[in-house]
Scaffold this active site. Structure first.
Site, PDB file in Angstrom:
ATOM      1  N   ASN A  10       0.863  -1.359   0.047  1.00  0.00           N
ATOM      2  CA  ASN A  10      -0.016   0.019   0.052  1.00  0.00           C
ATOM      3  C   ASN A  10       1.015   1.232   0.104  1.00  0.00           C
ATOM      4  O   ASN A  10       1.411   1.503   1.039  1.00  0.00           O
ATOM      5  CB  ASN A  10      -0.808   0.035   1.197  1.00  0.00           C
ATOM      6  CG  ASN A  10      -1.728   1.300   1.427  1.00  0.00           C
ATOM      7  OD1 ASN A  10      -1.758   1.983   0.426  1.00  0.00           O
ATOM      8  ND2 ASN A  10      -2.341   1.541   2.471  1.00  0.00           N
ATOM      9  N   LYS A  12       0.243   4.279  -0.114  1.00  0.00           N
ATOM     10  CA  LYS A  12      -0.266   5.433   0.220  1.00  0.00           C
ATOM     11  C   LYS A  12      -0.029   6.544  -0.337  1.00  0.00           C
ATOM     12  O   LYS A  12      -0.215   6.646  -1.781  1.00  0.00           O
ATOM     13  CB  LYS A  12       0.043   5.681   1.611  1.00  0.00           C
ATOM     14  CG  LYS A  12       0.116   4.301   2.590  1.00  0.00           C
ATOM     15  CD  LYS A  12       0.246   4.543   4.097  1.00  0.00           C
ATOM     16  CE  LYS A  12      -0.115   3.088   4.657  1.00  0.00           C
ATOM     17  NZ  LYS A  12       0.185   3.100   6.164  1.00  0.00           N
ATOM     18  N   HIS A  95      -9.559   1.330   4.777  1.00  0.00           N
ATOM     19  CA  HIS A  95      -8.089   1.289   5.459  1.00  0.00           C
ATOM     20  C   HIS A  95      -8.452   2.273   6.888  1.00  0.00           C
ATOM     21  O   HIS A  95      -9.229   3.356   6.592  1.00  0.00           O
ATOM     22  CB  HIS A  95      -7.093   2.055   4.634  1.00  0.00           C
ATOM     23  CG  HIS A  95      -5.827   1.781   5.196  1.00  0.00           C
ATOM     24  ND1 HIS A  95      -5.331   2.932   6.249  1.00  0.00           N
ATOM     25  CD2 HIS A  95      -4.738   0.942   5.070  1.00  0.00           C
ATOM     26  CE1 HIS A  95      -3.991   2.574   6.456  1.00  0.00           C
ATOM     27  NE2 HIS A  95      -3.538   1.363   5.797  1.00  0.00           N
ATOM     28  N   GLU A  97      -6.772   4.584   7.634  1.00  0.00           N
ATOM     29  CA  GLU A  97      -6.573   6.191   7.285  1.00  0.00           C
ATOM     30  C   GLU A  97      -7.786   6.951   6.866  1.00  0.00           C
ATOM     31  O   GLU A  97      -8.032   8.001   6.942  1.00  0.00           O
ATOM     32  CB  GLU A  97      -5.432   6.337   6.589  1.00  0.00           C
ATOM     33  CG  GLU A  97      -4.234   6.058   7.488  1.00  0.00           C
ATOM     34  CD  GLU A  97      -2.846   5.554   6.493  1.00  0.00           C
ATOM     35  OE1 GLU A  97      -2.752   5.654   5.340  1.00  0.00           O
ATOM     36  OE2 GLU A  97      -2.077   4.949   7.285  1.00  0.00           O
ATOM     37  N   GLU A 167      -5.192  -5.028  10.376  1.00  0.00           N
ATOM     38  CA  GLU A 167      -4.165  -3.674  10.658  1.00  0.00           C
ATOM     39  C   GLU A 167      -4.492  -3.056  11.868  1.00  0.00           C
ATOM     40  O   GLU A 167      -5.260  -2.300  12.044  1.00  0.00           O
ATOM     41  CB  GLU A 167      -4.271  -2.920   9.473  1.00  0.00           C
ATOM     42  CG  GLU A 167      -4.146  -3.514   8.039  1.00  0.00           C
ATOM     43  CD  GLU A 167      -3.460  -2.306   7.206  1.00  0.00           C
ATOM     44  OE1 GLU A 167      -2.433  -2.587   6.656  1.00  0.00           O
ATOM     45  OE2 GLU A 167      -4.029  -1.389   7.065  1.00  0.00           O
ATOM     46  N   GLY A 173       2.737   2.238  10.818  1.00  0.00           N
ATOM     47  CA  GLY A 173       3.603   3.337  10.467  1.00  0.00           C
ATOM     48  C   GLY A 173       4.569   3.577  11.830  1.00  0.00           C
ATOM     49  O   GLY A 173       4.981   4.799  11.885  1.00  0.00           O
ATOM     50  N   SER A 213       3.689  -1.963  10.184  1.00  0.00           N
ATOM     51  CA  SER A 213       5.076  -2.423  10.404  1.00  0.00           C
ATOM     52  C   SER A 213       5.595  -3.618   9.933  1.00  0.00           C
ATOM     53  O   SER A 213       6.413  -4.237  10.603  1.00  0.00           O
ATOM     54  CB  SER A 213       5.322  -1.859  11.870  1.00  0.00           C
ATOM     55  OG  SER A 213       5.095  -0.540  12.091  1.00  0.00           O
TER      56      SER A 213
HETATM   57  P1  13P Z   1       3.226   0.275   7.360  1.00  0.00           P
HETATM   58  O1  13P Z   1       3.587  -1.104   6.929  1.00  0.00           O
HETATM   59  O2  13P Z   1       4.024   1.541   7.045  1.00  0.00           O
HETATM   60  O3  13P Z   1       3.215   0.050   8.953  1.00  0.00           O
HETATM   61  O4  13P Z   1       1.832   0.385   6.897  1.00  0.00           O
HETATM   62  C1  13P Z   1       0.863  -0.601   7.132  1.00  0.00           C
HETATM   63  C2  13P Z   1      -0.520  -0.222   6.315  1.00  0.00           C
HETATM   64  O5  13P Z   1      -1.354   0.730   6.960  1.00  0.00           O
HETATM   65  C3  13P Z   1      -0.531  -0.806   5.186  1.00  0.00           C
HETATM   66  O6  13P Z   1      -1.986  -0.692   4.743  1.00  0.00           O
END
Ligand code: 13P
Length: 248
Positions: A10, A12, A95, A97, A167, A173, A213
């Site tokens: 992803n 982002k 997601h 976010e 997640e 992150g 992560s």
């Molecule tokens: P990270 O791998 O940067 O922690 O992000 C995970 C994520 O949100 C994947 O959708």
């Protein structure tokens, strides 16, 4: 019945179109693996050049979002048929976010899941708890509520073909990965819920990813767990580490 592993990046809001093509070319040889589905979920503006850049490789392209209508006066949105026409196979839905920053609720996400299926896209439906929820002991209640609400009206056959990504928000992150036991516990809980709502065949078929992560050093351990069928990777999908995760 063995479930095929699926490792998805992803990206982002990272990578301009030219950087995107450069990254695809850098990763090309590193992500070759016939035993695993490999997906790059990329920003909308990168979709067309990335679909072109992955042609002839083992990589499929996904979108990070889509709207619930096919077309019309929805300034700034992108529809499922547009994604399909551009060569997209997967779409991330719900997601954390998008749930947090863009206030997408479960009723809206349920409509997105159904629209994705109608268009022929495979949804990667995300769920996950906050740190506060985990510490209060309501993780599984919360996740059950998310999944149940997001799958209203979705058929067993559709669920068999989709992907669910667990997640934990506190792991995204932050460099703070869930332990493989924590991740396994929730992924198994999700599979049990699918058996409860549908049946065991459906539960055995649906692919469940862990995200948060995940990186080159913890992927093998997480992926060794029986109910973790893959990963949804943020930061580490933007570098060579992604190849190590695919091959873990
Ligand atoms: P990270 O791998 O940067 O922690 O992000 C995970 C994520 O949100 C994947 O959708």
């Amino acid at each position: 019945m063995a479930r095929r592993r699926i490792i998805a990046g992803n990206w982002k809001m990272n990578m301009t179109p030219s950087q995107a093509v450069e990254l695809v070319n850098t990763l090309k040889d590193l992500v070759v693996n016939d035993a695993v589905d490999v997906v790059y979920c990329v920003p909308a503006i990168d979709i067309v050049p990335v679909v072109e850049a992955v042609k002839g490789s083992n990589v499929a392209v996904g979108a990070e979002n889509m709207y619930i209508e096919d077309k019309g006066a929805f300034t700034g949105e992108i529809s499922a048929p547009m994604l399909v026409d551009a060569g997209v196979k997967y779409v991330i839905i719900g997601h954390s976010e998008r749930r947090d920053y863009f206030k997408e609720d479960d009723a809206f996400l349920n409509a997105k899941v159904k629209k994705a299926f109608e268009a022929g896209l495979t949804p990667i439906l995300c769920c996950g708890e906050s740190l506060e929820q985990r510490e209060s002991g309501v993780t599984m209640d919360w996740i059950r509520l998310q999944i149940k609400s997001d799958l209203v009206g979705v058929t067993a056959d559709q669920v068999k073909s989709m992907v669910i990504a667990y997640e934990p928000i506190w792991a995204i992150g932050t460099g703070k990965t869930a332990t493989s036991d924590q991740a396994q516990e929730v992924c198994k809980g999700i599979r049990d819920l699918i058996a409860e709502i549908y049946d065991t065949d459906t539960a055995e078929a649906v692919r469940i990813q862990y995200g948060g992560s995940m990186n080159a050093s913890n992927a093998a351990e997480l992926l060794s767990k029986p109910d973790i069928d893959g990963g949804l990777i943020g930061g580490a999908s933007l570098k060579a580490d992604f190849g190590q995760i695919v091959n873990a």
